[in-house]
Motif scaffolding. Structure first.
Motif, PDB file in Angstrom:
ATOM      1  N   LEU A  84      17.673  52.397 -58.105  1.00 28.98           N
ATOM      2  CA  LEU A  84      16.368  52.121 -58.656  1.00 28.98           C
ATOM      3  C   LEU A  84      16.691  51.387 -59.868  1.00 28.98           C
ATOM      4  O   LEU A  84      15.839  50.308 -60.370  1.00 28.98           O
ATOM      5  CB  LEU A  84      15.658  53.619 -59.140  1.00 28.98           C
ATOM      6  CG  LEU A  84      14.609  53.384 -59.963  1.00 28.98           C
ATOM      7  CD1 LEU A  84      13.205  52.431 -59.267  1.00 28.98           C
ATOM      8  CD2 LEU A  84      13.993  54.824 -60.358  1.00 28.98           C
ATOM      9  N   ILE A  85      17.795  51.797 -60.824  1.00 31.40           N
ATOM     10  CA  ILE A  85      18.001  51.179 -62.004  1.00 31.40           C
ATOM     11  C   ILE A  85      18.285  49.585 -61.912  1.00 31.40           C
ATOM     12  O   ILE A  85      17.607  48.624 -62.586  1.00 31.40           O
ATOM     13  CB  ILE A  85      19.044  51.799 -62.831  1.00 31.40           C
ATOM     14  CG1 ILE A  85      18.498  53.152 -63.098  1.00 31.40           C
ATOM     15  CG2 ILE A  85      19.126  51.002 -64.059  1.00 31.40           C
ATOM     16  CD1 ILE A  85      17.268  53.425 -63.966  1.00 31.40           C
ATOM     17  N   PRO A  86      19.102  49.153 -60.937  1.00 30.52           N
ATOM     18  CA  PRO A  86      19.524  47.801 -60.684  1.00 30.52           C
ATOM     19  C   PRO A  86      18.153  47.083 -60.367  1.00 30.52           C
ATOM     20  O   PRO A  86      17.905  46.152 -60.689  1.00 30.52           O
ATOM     21  CB  PRO A  86      20.506  47.914 -59.410  1.00 30.52           C
ATOM     22  CG  PRO A  86      21.061  49.046 -59.622  1.00 30.52           C
ATOM     23  CD  PRO A  86      20.194  50.148 -60.141  1.00 30.52           C
ATOM     24  N   LEU A  88      15.267  47.931 -61.137  1.00 28.62           N
ATOM     25  CA  LEU A  88      14.337  47.815 -62.377  1.00 28.62           C
ATOM     26  C   LEU A  88      15.032  46.550 -63.483  1.00 28.62           C
ATOM     27  O   LEU A  88      14.153  45.882 -63.977  1.00 28.62           O
ATOM     28  CB  LEU A  88      14.419  49.194 -63.232  1.00 28.62           C
ATOM     29  CG  LEU A  88      13.592  50.249 -62.389  1.00 28.62           C
ATOM     30  CD1 LEU A  88      13.622  51.616 -63.448  1.00 28.62           C
ATOM     31  CD2 LEU A  88      12.075  49.880 -62.189  1.00 28.62           C
ATOM     32  N   ARG A  89      16.147  46.483 -63.348  1.00 24.61           N
ATOM     33  CA  ARG A  89      16.620  45.474 -64.149  1.00 24.61           C
ATOM     34  C   ARG A  89      16.335  44.087 -63.841  1.00 24.61           C
ATOM     35  O   ARG A  89      16.445  43.029 -64.345  1.00 24.61           O
ATOM     36  CB  ARG A  89      18.262  45.541 -64.020  1.00 24.61           C
ATOM     37  CG  ARG A  89      18.896  46.619 -65.078  1.00 24.61           C
ATOM     38  CD  ARG A  89      20.262  46.590 -65.269  1.00 24.61           C
ATOM     39  NE  ARG A  89      20.598  45.459 -66.115  1.00 24.61           N
ATOM     40  CZ  ARG A  89      21.319  45.553 -66.986  1.00 24.61           C
ATOM     41  NH1 ARG A  89      22.295  46.517 -67.226  1.00 24.61           N
ATOM     42  NH2 ARG A  89      21.522  44.552 -67.764  1.00 24.61           N
ATOM     43  N   MET A  90      15.838  43.811 -62.354  1.00 26.86           N
ATOM     44  CA  MET A  90      15.731  42.681 -61.777  1.00 26.86           C
ATOM     45  C   MET A  90      14.032  42.452 -61.951  1.00 26.86           C
ATOM     46  O   MET A  90      13.482  41.402 -61.165  1.00 26.86           O
ATOM     47  CB  MET A  90      15.847  42.635 -60.354  1.00 26.86           C
ATOM     48  CG  MET A  90      17.572  42.519 -59.939  1.00 26.86           C
ATOM     49  SD  MET A  90      17.652  42.685 -58.512  1.00 26.86           S
ATOM     50  CE  MET A  90      17.321  40.985 -57.877  1.00 26.86           C
TER      51      MET A  90
ATOM     52  N   ILE B 134      15.310  50.852 -69.687  1.00 29.92           N
ATOM     53  CA  ILE B 134      16.251  50.355 -68.556  1.00 29.92           C
ATOM     54  C   ILE B 134      17.556  50.118 -68.793  1.00 29.92           C
ATOM     55  O   ILE B 134      18.389  50.676 -68.101  1.00 29.92           O
ATOM     56  CB  ILE B 134      15.489  49.074 -67.883  1.00 29.92           C
ATOM     57  CG1 ILE B 134      14.115  49.492 -67.332  1.00 29.92           C
ATOM     58  CG2 ILE B 134      16.461  48.549 -66.787  1.00 29.92           C
ATOM     59  CD1 ILE B 134      13.397  48.465 -66.950  1.00 29.92           C
ATOM     60  N   ALA B 137      19.347  53.271 -69.364  1.00 32.12           N
ATOM     61  CA  ALA B 137      19.666  54.147 -68.101  1.00 32.12           C
ATOM     62  C   ALA B 137      20.570  53.328 -67.009  1.00 32.12           C
ATOM     63  O   ALA B 137      21.059  53.928 -66.147  1.00 32.12           O
ATOM     64  CB  ALA B 137      18.458  54.171 -67.104  1.00 32.12           C
ATOM     65  N   LEU B 144      26.250  44.315 -64.387  1.00 36.78           N
ATOM     66  CA  LEU B 144      25.328  43.661 -63.530  1.00 36.78           C
ATOM     67  C   LEU B 144      25.409  42.272 -63.666  1.00 36.78           C
ATOM     68  O   LEU B 144      24.994  41.783 -64.769  1.00 36.78           O
ATOM     69  CB  LEU B 144      24.227  44.326 -63.807  1.00 36.78           C
ATOM     70  CG  LEU B 144      23.896  45.741 -63.161  1.00 36.78           C
ATOM     71  CD1 LEU B 144      22.736  46.450 -63.905  1.00 36.78           C
ATOM     72  CD2 LEU B 144      23.963  45.929 -61.678  1.00 36.78           C
ATOM     73  N   TYR B 146      23.207  40.216 -62.492  1.00 37.21           N
ATOM     74  CA  TYR B 146      21.686  39.680 -62.198  1.00 37.21           C
ATOM     75  C   TYR B 146      20.651  40.523 -63.236  1.00 37.21           C
ATOM     76  O   TYR B 146      20.510  41.839 -62.779  1.00 37.21           O
ATOM     77  CB  TYR B 146      21.344  39.475 -60.840  1.00 37.21           C
ATOM     78  CG  TYR B 146      20.131  38.612 -60.735  1.00 37.21           C
ATOM     79  CD1 TYR B 146      20.479  37.432 -60.262  1.00 37.21           C
ATOM     80  CD2 TYR B 146      18.819  39.224 -61.153  1.00 37.21           C
ATOM     81  CE1 TYR B 146      19.183  36.530 -60.027  1.00 37.21           C
ATOM     82  CE2 TYR B 146      17.764  38.377 -60.750  1.00 37.21           C
ATOM     83  CZ  TYR B 146      18.019  37.248 -60.410  1.00 37.21           C
ATOM     84  OH  TYR B 146      16.868  36.231 -60.280  1.00 37.21           O
ATOM     85  N   SER B 147      20.186  39.919 -64.227  1.00 34.92           N
ATOM     86  CA  SER B 147      19.351  40.859 -65.003  1.00 34.92           C
ATOM     87  C   SER B 147      18.312  40.031 -65.355  1.00 34.92           C
ATOM     88  O   SER B 147      18.148  39.153 -65.698  1.00 34.92           O
ATOM     89  CB  SER B 147      19.847  41.413 -66.180  1.00 34.92           C
ATOM     90  OG  SER B 147      18.965  42.026 -66.944  1.00 34.92           O
ATOM     91  N   ASP B 148      16.931  40.651 -65.102  1.00 37.36           N
ATOM     92  CA  ASP B 148      15.865  39.881 -65.618  1.00 37.36           C
ATOM     93  C   ASP B 148      15.402  40.240 -67.201  1.00 37.36           C
ATOM     94  O   ASP B 148      14.391  39.848 -67.749  1.00 37.36           O
ATOM     95  CB  ASP B 148      14.392  40.189 -64.864  1.00 37.36           C
ATOM     96  CG  ASP B 148      14.119  39.017 -63.958  1.00 37.36           C
ATOM     97  OD1 ASP B 148      13.140  38.967 -63.431  1.00 37.36           O
ATOM     98  OD2 ASP B 148      15.211  38.178 -63.554  1.00 37.36           O
ATOM     99  N   LEU B 149      16.162  41.228 -67.694  1.00 33.37           N
ATOM    100  CA  LEU B 149      15.747  41.639 -69.186  1.00 33.37           C
ATOM    101  C   LEU B 149      16.106  40.946 -69.983  1.00 33.37           C
ATOM    102  O   LEU B 149      17.261  40.551 -69.973  1.00 33.37           O
ATOM    103  CB  LEU B 149      16.498  43.549 -69.202  1.00 33.37           C
ATOM    104  CG  LEU B 149      16.243  44.124 -67.919  1.00 33.37           C
ATOM    105  CD1 LEU B 149      16.950  45.603 -68.261  1.00 33.37           C
ATOM    106  CD2 LEU B 149      14.727  44.495 -67.925  1.00 33.37           C
TER     107      LEU B 149
END
Lengths: 213, 154
Positions: A84-86, A88-90, B134, B137, B144, B146-149
């Motif tokens: 879920l968290i990966p 949400l990061r996208m 996020i 968590a 990671l 790839y992040s949209d944050l």
């Protein structure tokens, strides 16, 4: 009239744009529609996008072909493997919100209960690539996931074009034009083999983009 | 880019607002300890800098802060180098939260019961809060690819 295939760029949770573009394509009597993936995330209506594509018989035969984008794969991994968290990061929170209006503490279980099995099946049936005479379509520019091919023209999405118009060269077309991603992003349809471009804006209105040959 | 002068009272209000992410049930705290310690340290550091600005000239390092407030532990507690701070523990998290609440007041109530639920619930209305949640968590912000944050800077 010769057979036409229309390639559609990244949708990213914008059902209004997708619905309008599909209506325009229906009027043109194209024999096949191929979407390059990334149906979910960022925009507000990922669940509705999947519902629309399923309703139109996506991947039931070769009339509506849906390719897997990295966001769609992440959504499936979230549901299958609990990542879920990966997700949400996208930008996956927008997708979760399209299924769940009032999140419970165990969001993942709630999401697994809420996402219809038809949507999960849709995600599982997504294809890695599509090809026909002279044409290969994948989600990203990287062709490693495509089967052996001898196509001379490669169409892909994945990277939003800041100019909001597809980047078309002699041998390729990048057709992610920022739908759901960029401010004023558009959804692009590229007609093959004529390479004519059809676009709608985020509200589904035609943009008046000139034909490209 | 023109930088506006920092407004310590506004910063402290903002820190208090985001401190809701730290208000989690014990199981959630345990599951997300590294991220929560990272967030608590970030919020406390911002709060202590803002507090220093409120009572005099601003400080520019955690050592200066420790000296200004006569609290040598601050230099270690607020450091950004993990070699200095050591691994995250529940005791460190509790110490950070205790110090934070002393400055900004009690943590706002979290009615969602988990970090992910808070992030999903606030995504549309408060993107920075959702983003911070996020990140809290996530095991490691850098693992990671790839992040949209977006980056969050208080």
């Amino acid at each position: 009239m010769s057979a036409q295939t229309v390639l559609i760029g990244d949708v990213h949770g914008n059902v209004e744009a997708l619905s309008a573009l599909l209506c325009k394509i229906d009027e043109s009597h194209a024999s096949r529609i191929v979407l390059v993936g990334d149906y979910v995330n960022r925009g507000p209506s990922s669940a509705q996008v999947l519902h629309l594509l399923i309703d139109r018989g996506a991947n039931q035969d070769d009339r509506l072909v849906c390719i897997a984008g990295n966001h769609d794969i992440a959504f499936l991994r979230c549901l299958d493997h609990g990542e879920l968290i990966p997700f949400l990061r996208m930008g996956g929170a927008a997708t979760v919100r399209s299924y769940i209006s009032d999140p419970e503490s165990d969001v993942l279980s709630q999401l697994r209960r809420t996402v219809p099995s038809s949507h999960v099946d849709f995600l599982r049936r997504l294809r890695a690539s599509y090809s026909e005479d002279g044409l290969i379509v994948t989600h990203s520019r990287d062709l490693r996931r495509a089967r052996c091919h001898s196509a001379s023209f490669h169409v892909f999405g994945h990277t939003a074009q800041p100019a909001l118009t597809p980047e078309i060269t002699e041998s390729s077309a990048a057709i992610d034009t920022g739908c759901g991603t960029l401010p004023n992003g558009r959804l692009t349809g590229l007609v093959w083999p004529s390479r004519r471009v059809v676009q709608v804006d985020a509200r589904g209105r035609p943009t008046g983009t000139a034909a490209t040959d | 880019m023109r930088l506006e002068p920092a407004r310590p009272d506004q910063l402290l209000e903002t820190v208090h607002h985001y401190s809701v992410i730290l208000n989690q049930p014990p199981s959630e705290r345990l599951c997300n300890l590294p991220g929560l310690v990272r967030l608590a340290r970030y919020l406390l550091r911002t709060a202590v800098y803002a507090q220093a600005m409120r009572i005099g000239p601003p400080c520019f390092s955690v050592r200066e802060l420790a000296s200004k407030f006569g609290d040598p532990d601050l230099a270690t507690l607020l450091a950004s180098d993990p070699i200095v701070t050591g691994p995250p523990t529940i005791d460190i998290l509790e110490d950070l939260v205790k110090r934070l609440t002393t400055i900004v007041g009690p943590l706002p109530p979290n009615t969602y019961g988990s970090i992910s639920a808070l992030a999903v619930a606030t995504w549309d209305e408060d993107r920075i809060l959702a983003t911070l949640a996020i990140r809290a968590a996530s095991d490691d912000e850098n693992t990671l690819d790839y992040s949209d944050l977006p980056k969050v800077l208080l």
